[in-house]
Design a protein around this motif. Structure first.
Motif, short mmCIF file in Angstrom:
data_model
loop_
_atom_site.label_atom_id
_atom_site.label_comp_id
_atom_site.label_asym_id
_atom_site.label_seq_id
_atom_site.Cartn_x
_atom_site.Cartn_y
_atom_site.Cartn_z
N PHE A 259 30.96 41.84 32.50
CA PHE A 259 31.96 41.48 33.08
C PHE A 259 34.11 42.64 33.30
O PHE A 259 33.29 42.77 34.50
N ARG A 260 33.53 43.27 32.50
CA ARG A 260 35.07 44.70 33.14
C ARG A 260 34.65 45.26 34.42
O ARG A 260 34.68 45.57 34.61
N THR A 261 33.09 45.80 34.42
CA THR A 261 32.20 46.46 34.86
C THR A 261 32.86 46.18 37.10
O THR A 261 33.27 46.37 37.66
N ARG A 262 32.48 44.58 36.76
CA ARG A 262 32.41 44.25 38.59
C ARG A 262 33.89 44.00 38.34
O ARG A 262 34.20 44.18 39.39
N ASN A 263 34.70 43.45 37.22
CA ASN A 263 35.80 43.22 37.77
C ASN A 263 36.98 44.97 37.97
O ASN A 263 37.41 44.41 39.51
N LEU A 264 36.44 45.59 37.86
CA LEU A 264 36.51 47.18 38.12
C LEU A 264 36.62 47.45 39.66
O LEU A 264 36.93 47.41 40.87
N ILE A 265 35.28 46.92 39.72
CA ILE A 265 34.61 47.37 41.14
C ILE A 265 35.30 46.57 42.32
O ILE A 265 35.30 46.92 43.87
N ARG A 266 35.11 45.02 42.26
CA ARG A 266 35.85 44.43 43.14
C ARG A 266 37.29 44.44 43.11
O ARG A 266 38.45 44.87 44.07
N GLY A 267 38.19 45.59 41.81
CA GLY A 267 39.67 45.54 42.50
C GLY A 267 39.66 46.89 43.32
O GLY A 267 40.56 47.08 44.27
N ARG A 268 38.81 47.53 43.05
CA ARG A 268 38.11 48.68 43.60
C ARG A 268 38.21 48.80 45.40
O ARG A 268 39.01 49.15 45.87
N ASP A 269 37.80 47.63 45.61
CA ASP A 269 37.06 47.38 46.74
C ASP A 269 38.31 46.09 47.33
O ASP A 269 38.83 46.42 48.30
N PHE A 270 38.82 45.68 46.66
CA PHE A 270 40.06 45.32 47.02
C PHE A 270 41.41 45.78 47.72
O PHE A 270 41.64 46.13 48.50
N LEU A 271 41.90 47.01 47.22
CA LEU A 271 41.80 48.45 47.86
C LEU A 271 41.94 49.32 48.45
O LEU A 271 42.51 49.55 49.45
N LYS A 272 40.08 49.28 48.70
CA LYS A 272 40.06 49.39 50.03
C LYS A 272 40.18 49.10 50.97
O LYS A 272 40.56 49.27 52.12
N LEU A 283 37.04 46.94 61.02
CA LEU A 283 35.03 47.10 60.56
C LEU A 283 34.89 47.26 60.11
O LEU A 283 34.85 46.48 59.17
N LYS A 284 35.45 48.27 59.25
CA LYS A 284 35.56 48.57 58.40
C LYS A 284 36.21 47.42 57.13
O LYS A 284 35.23 47.01 55.65
N ALA A 285 36.95 46.55 57.70
CA ALA A 285 37.81 45.64 56.41
C ALA A 285 36.58 44.31 56.78
O ALA A 285 36.15 44.16 55.32
N PHE A 286 36.12 44.34 58.03
CA PHE A 286 34.91 43.82 57.79
C PHE A 286 33.92 43.30 57.20
O PHE A 286 33.22 42.63 56.12
N LYS A 287 33.53 44.73 57.04
CA LYS A 287 31.83 45.05 56.37
C LYS A 287 32.29 44.68 55.35
O LYS A 287 31.22 45.15 54.55
N LEU A 288 33.36 45.62 54.58
CA LEU A 288 33.77 45.32 53.19
C LEU A 288 33.79 43.76 52.50
O LEU A 288 32.95 43.63 51.31
N VAL A 289 34.84 42.60 53.49
CA VAL A 289 34.86 41.86 52.97
C VAL A 289 33.01 41.33 52.82
O VAL A 289 32.79 40.05 52.14
N PHE A 290 32.45 41.67 54.15
CA PHE A 290 30.93 40.93 53.73
C PHE A 290 30.34 41.29 52.48
O PHE A 290 29.33 40.18 52.41
N ASN A 291 30.60 42.38 52.37
CA ASN A 291 29.27 43.39 51.14
C ASN A 291 30.45 42.77 49.84
O ASN A 291 29.32 42.73 48.72
N SER A 292 31.90 42.51 49.42
CA SER A 292 32.22 42.38 48.25
C SER A 292 33.44 41.32 49.12
O SER A 292 34.71 41.34 48.61
N PRO A 293 32.74 40.10 48.72
CA PRO A 293 33.73 39.11 49.58
C PRO A 293 34.79 38.55 48.62
O PRO A 293 35.87 37.63 48.12
N GLY A 294 34.00 38.50 47.42
CA GLY A 294 35.44 38.90 46.13
C GLY A 294 36.44 39.26 46.28
O GLY A 294 38.16 39.06 45.98
N SER A 295 36.23 41.08 46.74
CA SER A 295 37.73 41.71 46.93
C SER A 295 38.46 41.04 47.81
O SER A 295 40.39 40.82 47.56
N SER A 296 38.75 40.62 48.64
CA SER A 296 39.43 39.44 50.00
C SER A 296 40.15 38.22 49.42
O SER A 296 41.43 38.01 49.52
#
Length: 313
Positions: A259-272, A283-296
């Motif tokens: 759970f912590r690992t998923r949380n850290l990855i989501r947080g990293r994607d959010f900062l990206k 384009l990079k923003a849309f691609k990231l949201v598509f691959n990591s919807p939780g980050s948005s």
């Protein structure tokens, strides 16, 4: 200043210090004034550039020990020096800008028995220059009796409403640390206390919780608050990988780590994502949201912060 020949201390209070001249005296005094226990205070000066060393040397008290590091190596390395010099049955860490409330150490030690390796009390916050203290944890946010490794891992997250147990300031049985060979990872400067406590619990330490708060975390306006960056989260993920390579976790702790690992990855994607948006990289923003919807979804955080601030005014 050599190690003193005072009566064998019950508690060694280890204070790592760097440029702490403006506040370290309060920390030292709060440790020396603890009643009902024999205390030694070990200050590790981490190559300060101010007159921290002079203030410590001014103490004409055989219970105060000064260790001067040859170069600035960070809080983990400084604590290792203090822990190695400690003679007490217990070791308490005290940050140089914080302090103990009266009776803190005796209250903790009174809760110890032969099975307990770590003693933990709640912490309170105090804005610098003010008298009032505010509990950091609300009722029910800390375990009642024992802090487990699974609870520690599952409450050390980023960008959530969960209060981090990484802010706790445990008191450790020195014999346990020596027998298990637990030390701080000196190169780690993000989450060093978390990994130290996690290592203790992974080695089978019993960490007893107590109800009465005795540690005051001072909030200073000039403090350097860490702003989490993508690079910081990458470091945390790498250190988590190191931790997992050294310890085999039980099922509950393993689930918490997932759970912590998923949380850290989501947080990293959010900062990206924030970085891409600010940089106009659509384009990079849309691609990231598509691959990591939780980050948005975390984009709501700054909006929520502003709304809460508006409600307080």
């Amino acid at each position: 200043m050599a190690l003193s020949d005072v009566t064998h201390p019950d508690v060694s209070v280890v204070i790592p210090a760097w440029n702490a001249a403006g506040f370290i005296q309060k920390a030292i005094d709060s440790a020396l004034s603890q009643e009902g226990v024999q205390v030694e205070v070990i200050v590790i000066d981490d190559a300060s550039e101010d007159h921290t060393v002079d203030i410590v040397k001014d103490y004409q008290n055989e219970r105060v020990v000064l260790i001067q590091a040859e170069e600035n190596s960070g809080p983990g390395a400084a604590r290792n020096l203090g822990f190695a010099a400690a003679r007490g049955d217990w070791i308490a860490v005290l940050d140089s800008d914080d302090y103990f409330l009266p009776g803190r150490l005796s209250n903790l030690l009174n809760k110890a028995d032969k099975t307990v390796d770590i003693l933990i009390d709640p912490v309170v916050e105090q804005p610098y220059g003010r008298k009032e203290c505010v509990p950091f944890f609300k009722q029910g946010e800390l375990p009642v009796d024992e802090l487990t490794l699974a609870h520690l891992i599952s409450t050390n997250l980023i960008f959530t409403h969960i209060k981090s147990t990484g802010y706790l300031k445990p008191v450790f049985r020195r014999r346990f640390l020596q027998e298990k060979g637990v030390t701080y990872w000196p190169e780690v400067r993000i989450g060093e206390d978390y990994y130290f406590l996690a290592a203790c619990l992974a080695h089978g330490a019993k960490a007893k919780m107590t109800e009465k708060a005795g540690y005051v975390y001072t909030i200073r306006s000039e403090s350097i608050s860490r702003i989490m960056r993508v690079e910081d989260i990458n470091i945390l993920l790498a250190n988590d990988g190191r931790f997992l390579s050294e310890f085999t976790l039980g099922q509950e702790s393993s689930n918490a780590q997932d759970f912590r690992t998923r949380n850290l990855i989501r947080g990293r994607d959010f900062l990206k994502l924030v970085r891409y948006i600010k940089g106009g990289q659509v384009l990079k923003a849309f691609k990231l949201v598509f691959n990591s919807p939780g980050s948005s979804l975390l984009l709501w955080l700054p909006v929520r912060k502003r709304l809460l601030a508006a409600c307080r005014t």
